[in-house]
Design a protein around this motif. Structure first.
Motif, PDB file in Angstrom:
ATOM      1  N   THR A   1       0.863  -1.169   0.000  1.00 15.52           N
ATOM      2  CA  THR A   1       0.000   0.000   0.000  1.00 15.52           C
ATOM      3  C   THR A   1       0.894   1.212   0.000  1.00 15.52           C
ATOM      4  N   ASN A   2       0.300   2.402  -0.133  1.00 15.24           N
ATOM      5  CA  ASN A   2       1.105   3.620  -0.175  1.00 15.24           C
ATOM      6  C   ASN A   2       1.344   4.194   1.204  1.00 15.24           C
ATOM      7  N   ARG A   3       1.097   3.464   2.263  1.00 17.69           N
ATOM      8  CA  ARG A   3       1.332   3.961   3.619  1.00 17.69           C
ATOM      9  C   ARG A   3       1.958   2.863   4.478  1.00 17.69           C
ATOM     10  N   GLN A   4       3.028   2.289   3.985  1.00 17.85           N
ATOM     11  CA  GLN A   4       3.713   1.248   4.741  1.00 17.85           C
ATOM     12  C   GLN A   4       5.137   1.684   5.032  1.00 17.85           C
ATOM     13  N   TRP A   5       5.655   1.248   6.174  1.00 12.59           N
ATOM     14  CA  TRP A   5       7.016   1.617   6.555  1.00 12.59           C
ATOM     15  C   TRP A   5       7.987   1.115   5.501  1.00 12.59           C
ATOM     16  N   GLY A   6       9.090   1.802   5.387  1.00  9.36           N
ATOM     17  CA  GLY A   6      10.109   1.382   4.440  1.00  9.36           C
ATOM     18  C   GLY A   6      11.076   2.503   4.122  1.00  9.36           C
ATOM     19  N   VAL A   7      12.138   2.134   3.442  1.00 13.77           N
ATOM     20  CA  VAL A   7      13.174   3.079   3.037  1.00 13.77           C
ATOM     21  C   VAL A   7      12.723   3.789   1.770  1.00 13.77           C
ATOM     22  N   LEU A   8      12.784   5.123   1.781  1.00 14.00           N
ATOM     23  CA  LEU A   8      12.433   5.912   0.612  1.00 14.00           C
ATOM     24  C   LEU A   8      13.689   6.203  -0.204  1.00 14.00           C
ATOM     25  N   ALA A   9      13.524   6.947  -1.278  1.00 14.04           N
ATOM     26  CA  ALA A   9      14.655   7.242  -2.151  1.00 14.04           C
ATOM     27  C   ALA A   9      15.711   8.044  -1.404  1.00 14.04           C
ATOM     28  N   PRO A  10      16.976   7.628  -1.447  1.00 17.31           N
ATOM     29  CA  PRO A  10      18.034   8.395  -0.772  1.00 17.31           C
ATOM     30  C   PRO A  10      18.257   9.734  -1.453  1.00 17.31           C
ATOM     31  N   GLN A  11      18.796  10.686  -0.712  1.00 20.38           N
ATOM     32  CA  GLN A  11      19.038  12.036  -1.213  1.00 20.38           C
ATOM     33  C   GLN A  11      20.534  12.304  -1.178  1.00 20.38           C
ATOM     34  N   PHE A  12      21.077  12.694  -2.332  1.00 20.00           N
ATOM     35  CA  PHE A  12      22.491  13.009  -2.446  1.00 20.00           C
ATOM     36  C   PHE A  12      22.642  14.465  -2.879  1.00 20.00           C
ATOM     37  N   ALA A  13      23.754  15.070  -2.501  1.00 22.26           N
ATOM     38  CA  ALA A  13      24.059  16.412  -2.975  1.00 22.26           C
ATOM     39  C   ALA A  13      25.545  16.660  -2.801  1.00 22.26           C
ATOM     40  N   PHE A  14      26.054  17.642  -3.535  1.00 26.21           N
ATOM     41  CA  PHE A  14      27.436  18.072  -3.364  1.00 26.21           C
ATOM     42  C   PHE A  14      27.464  19.586  -3.446  1.00 26.21           C
ATOM     43  N   THR A  15      27.868  20.252  -2.376  1.00 29.44           N
ATOM     44  CA  THR A  15      27.921  21.703  -2.328  1.00 29.44           C
ATOM     45  C   THR A  15      29.294  22.142  -1.854  1.00 29.44           C
ATOM     46  N   THR A  16      29.621  23.412  -2.146  1.00 31.00           N
ATOM     47  CA  THR A  16      30.919  23.946  -1.739  1.00 31.00           C
ATOM     48  C   THR A  16      31.043  23.998  -0.226  1.00 31.00           C
ATOM     49  N   VAL A  17      29.977  24.339   0.463  1.00 27.30           N
ATOM     50  CA  VAL A  17      30.023  24.498   1.912  1.00 27.30           C
ATOM     51  C   VAL A  17      29.923  23.162   2.624  1.00 27.30           C
TER      52      VAL A  17
END
Length: 892
Positions: free
Chosen positions: A242-258
């Motif tokens: 279902t659309n309301r079950q526990w689980g790992v979502l899409a990971p978030q990546f980024a690269f910034t100067t700071v």
């Protein structure tokens, strides 16, 4: 014939589907209540009493609780509690359609097995070893296997029992066998899952050696992600059904100067049907900037942040009409040592920023969003709160409005509407995040370092929406609000009247006592009447008459209490003309708009929020040299200046006096008409060409000319204001827009804007744009909310045109690949020098791919920032893999 004996058997005809919506139920719901009847149809029904077996032959149909199962034949062994169906078994329940060649159900053991239903052909490559003569060699061969597969289709809409295969599929699951081990738990072998609905081969599938379907989750082992010609092994997956079950979502990546490389992994945790949590642990690796280490604080663009982060999002919808979310993004800044000791404040007297950052290195941002609607009214909250001035840009790699605003605000309101009348109350809480000195950006928003930012709390308001009263329309607005800061003014504001964020270059003391802002209450009352000529007349005539009465009460400074009242009259006269040329319509409309504002009737202390304020320690109005929105330190264009030049340097231009904060509007966005009164006009000529496009009309050419006039004011005389030209061309595959504003008082352009682009039917496109503004002329737009344009002439030099120019485009390459490129450059007509560490040029490119059936896409973007020809910082990289229904993996 009806049979309750088949109730339990039919209840077993169920198996799960990853990612079906919450409202769907598995086939088990077909059983319904235990006492509900099952309607069974068959061409022939034979019951063997000795063997206790019921045989069903020909068009077997079983219906119960909205579900239906069809098969060619079946047999129910009552003594052993076994049911078998064969010959094109089809089950339909809601949006689910299940196909199998055979179904075997053991009612006593509560197990079931489904087989067949579709021929599934799989082609793989294998490496084998074989003898060739006396040598053992490796050889790659292609192996094709054909397997009987049971199939589950999840439809986009409720399935039609009479045409179960019709309609678009949102998910398809294949399995060689499906066995129910216990109630609600199934095991499927050799599973193939895809959300891709294609005429031919799907864009991608998930293959698994085994899927254990336990309640509302599918646990996959031996999982592979298969694209055409490419198969990628994956780790074991646990997919929600279902659309309301526990689980790992899409990971978030980024690269910034700071922050360097940043990573965050959201985990979704439902808390019942009305609440859920998203927990997001992550980290910042830190940039490579070395500035700020030691006793010198790090400047903007040269700072580092490093350490763990943790995000929490709580969403709720407990009752109908109520929704909301509360989000915390917290992180520990291990690089807080870049601010080791207290630093001098940008303005003498302001509390300096103490060592470190945040609260012992802990920093964060909170967002709140809530709305409740009911019979009694509406209550809503929306806002952002941060620990320090740099917390929002440091914590959010992606661009957001909060990153670029001067304040973080939280608005709270409750109101009730009955007919045209609305009454309510509200409050606005603000945090000043402006940075007067880019070399010293870190400042806490709590404790001794917080600034005397005025808050609106509470406020009460009433409104009557424009409502017909005979031939007229009546409207009304009334409000009462209190302004108060959480922190008192510093010594500099008390002596000069200017707050730390006035960007003042050394304000001079006025020697007029305490001239800082004080808590205050304000009341407003503004009725309005409007009339429009009948549509049958050949002219467009509209009149409106209104007024405003308001007053301030300043706590602790009775001598400043101020009240005023004024009236305003508006009239608009237009002559719309049209003429057809075949399928083309030419429309031209000259229009004249007049606005008269009477001088204010005033009592009490000096005017507050008056755009005609000439500045200085004492209030005086001057319509031709107003300084309401100018801080001291800006070069002046007339004689209303300091008598001495700063630092005694005779080569420096004279500086404006500016208007002390005590005489400016408290909420920093409110304004008023000038107390001197004014008569203003706007003359315009609007032309457009329209053509038919199907059943609608399309405006493909527009040219608008507009000119402002000041016809009279208290002591300011008449003058020609700003003229503007707006031109727009809109064709099938091209468009262009140009806006030019010219300030006749400054004898200079105040704004130049142009944009355009071309594209084809495949959306290959080229585009270019530029926007340039002149500072002093743009300030005039802030002079007052009651005016069509600013009647006050700000006493400042014209400044230079600054802005940016950009261009770019995108085009397809090969194999569904697409390439895009964008370029932007900061420009300044005065060739002002931008600090070396601040970029003024950006190059960005992206390569994207989308599958032919549009079920999956991927893109890789790179952005480079330069100061002239020198690159600033490492490249910014963005990656996105979007598997549509199964989720996306992104780097922003």
């Amino acid at each position: 014939m009806q049979s309750r004996a088949l109730i339990a058997a039919l209840a077993i005809l169920a198996w799960g589907s990853p990612a079906w919506p919450q409202t769907l139920q598995p086939f088990a719901t077909m059983a319904g209540p235990t006492d509900a009847p099952v309607d069974i149809e068959a061409d022939t029904m034979t019951y063997a009493y000795d063997a206790k077996v019921l045989k069903l032959e020909g068009h077997v149909v079983a219906r119960r609780a909205g579900g239906i199962v069809r098969a060619q034949s079946g047999m129910f062994d009552r003594e052993h509690g076994k049911l078998s169906l064969s010959g094109g078994v089809i089950g339909v329940q809601g949006r689910q359609v299940f196909l199998a060649d055979e179904a075997f159900v053991d009612l006593n053991a509560k197990t079931a097995e489904f087989r067949g239903g579709k021929q599934e052909t799989t082609t793989t490559t294998e490496t084998i070893q074989e003898m060739q003569g006396t040598k053992l060699v490796k050889k790659i061969v292609t192996v094709t296997t054909t397997t009987d597969m049971a199939v589950l289709y999840l439809k986009e809409k409720v399935a039609n029992p009479d045409a179960p295969k019709a309609g678009k599929n949102t998910l398809i699951i294949h399995g060689s066998t499906v066995q129910e081990k216990e109630k609600g738990k199934y095991t499927a072998q050799n599973v193939v899952i895809t959300p891709c609905y294609c005429v031919g081969e799907p864009d991608y599938v998930l293959q698994a050696d085994q899927a254990v379907i336990d309640g509302d989750r599918a646990h996959l082992t031996g999982t592979k992600l298969h694209f055409p010609h490419v198969t990628l092994p994956l780790f074991p997956l646990s997919l929600p059904l279902t659309n309301r079950q526990w689980g790992v979502l899409a990971p978030q990546f980024a690269f910034t100067t700071v922050g360097g490389f940043t990573f965050a992994q959201p985990v979704f945790v439902p808390l019942g049907e009305s609440y859920d949590l998203t927990l997001t642990p992550g980290f910042f690796t830190g940039g490579k900037n070395s500035a700020g280490v030691g006793d010198t604080p790090a400047a903007l663009g040269l700072r580092n942040i490093k350490g763990p982060r943790f995000g929490v999002e709580w969403r709720y919808a407990p009752v109908q009409g109520t929704t909301g979310s509360i989000t915390f993004d917290l992180f520990y800044d291990a690089d807080q040592h870049q601010l080791l000791k207290p630093i001098d404040a940008p303005i003498a007297g302001e509390a300096p920023a103490s060592s470190g950052r945040g609260i012992d290195g802990v920093r964060g941002v909170a967002h709140v969003l809530h709305r409740s609607e009911g019979e009694v009214g509406i209550f809503a909250v929306q806002g952002t709160i941060a620990t320090d001035a740099m917390a929002v840009p440091d914590a959010a790699p992606a661009a957001s409005l909060d990153r670029f605003g001067d304040i973080l605000r939280t608005d709270i309101g409750a109101w009730r509407a009955r007919g045209a009348t609305t009454i309510g109350m509200d409050a606005t809480l603000m945090q000043d995040v402006r940075i007067p000195d880019a070399n010293e950006p870190d400042r806490r928003l709590f404790g001794a370092e917080r600034r005397a930012t005025f808050q609106r709390l509470p406020g009460f308001f009433a409104q009557v929406a424009p409502n017909p009263v005979g031939p007229l329309t009546f409207g009304l607005e009334a409000s009462a609000v209190q302004f108060a800061p959480f922190a008192g003014p510093d010594a500099t504001e008390k002596s000069t009247g200017f707050s730390p964020t006035d960007q003042a270059a050394g304000p001079q003391p006025f020697n007029a006592g305490d001239v800082a802002r004080a808590p205050a209450a304000r009341g407003d009352f503004a009725p309005r009447l409007a009339w429009a000529a009948p549509a049958s007349l050949p002219v467009d005539l509209r009149l409106d008459l209104g007024g405003r009465a308001d007053g301030y009460v300043e706590f602790g400074h009775l001598e400043r209490d101020h009240s005023r009242a004024y009236a305003d009259l508006g009239a608009t006269l237009g002559f719309p003309l049209e003429r057809r040329f075949g399928s083309t319509l030419h429309r031209i409309e000259p229009q004249l708009e007049l606005r008269a504002i009477t001088p204010s009737l005033q009592s009490g202390g000096p005017a507050i929020g008056d755009p005609a304020d000439a500045g200085g320690a004492q209030y005086s109005s001057s319509i031709s040299s107003a300084q309401q929105n100018l801080p001291p330190g800006i070069a002046a264009s007339s004689g209303n200046t300091f008598t001495t030049r700063p630092s005694g340097d005779p080569t420096n231009p004279l500086l404006t006096l500016g208007v002390p904060s005590a005489r400016r509007a408290f909420d920093e966005v409110d304004g008023a008409a000038p107390s001197t009164g004014a008569v203003e006009a706007v003359a315009s000529l609007d032309q457009a060409l329209w053509s038919k496009s199907g059943k609608s009309a399309v405006r493909w050419l527009r040219l608008n000319l507009q000119q402002d006039f000041l016809l009279g004011s208290g002591g300011g005389g008449t003058r020609v204001g700003e003229g503007s030209l707006t031109a727009t061309v809109q064709a099938a595959y091209a468009s262009a827009t140009t806006i030019i504003r010219y300030d006749w008082a400054l004898r200079a352009y105040s704004m130049i804007s142009a944009s355009g682009g071309i594209h084809d039917s495949r959306l290959d496109e080229l585009h270019a744009s530029t926007l340039r503004l002149r500072g002093s002329s743009s300030e005039r737009l802030r002079a007052g909310i009651d005016e069509l344009f600013s009647a006050a002439n700000l006493d400042a030099v014209q400044g230079s045109l600054t802005g940016s120019v950009g261009a770019g485009g995108s085009a397809p390459l090969f194999a569904n690949l697409r390439f895009g490129y964008d370029f932007s450059q900061f420009i300044d007509s005065a060739q002002a020098q931008i600090p070396a560490g601040v970029p003024n040029r950006t190059h960005a490119a992206a390569l994207s791919y989308e599958t032919s059936c549009h079920c999956a896409a991927a893109s890789l973007g790179v952005a480079l920032q330069y100061h002239d020809s020198k690159r600033i910082g490492p490249p910014s990289v963005r990656f996105l893999l979007d598997l549509k229904s199964l989720g996306s993996f992104a780097a922003f």
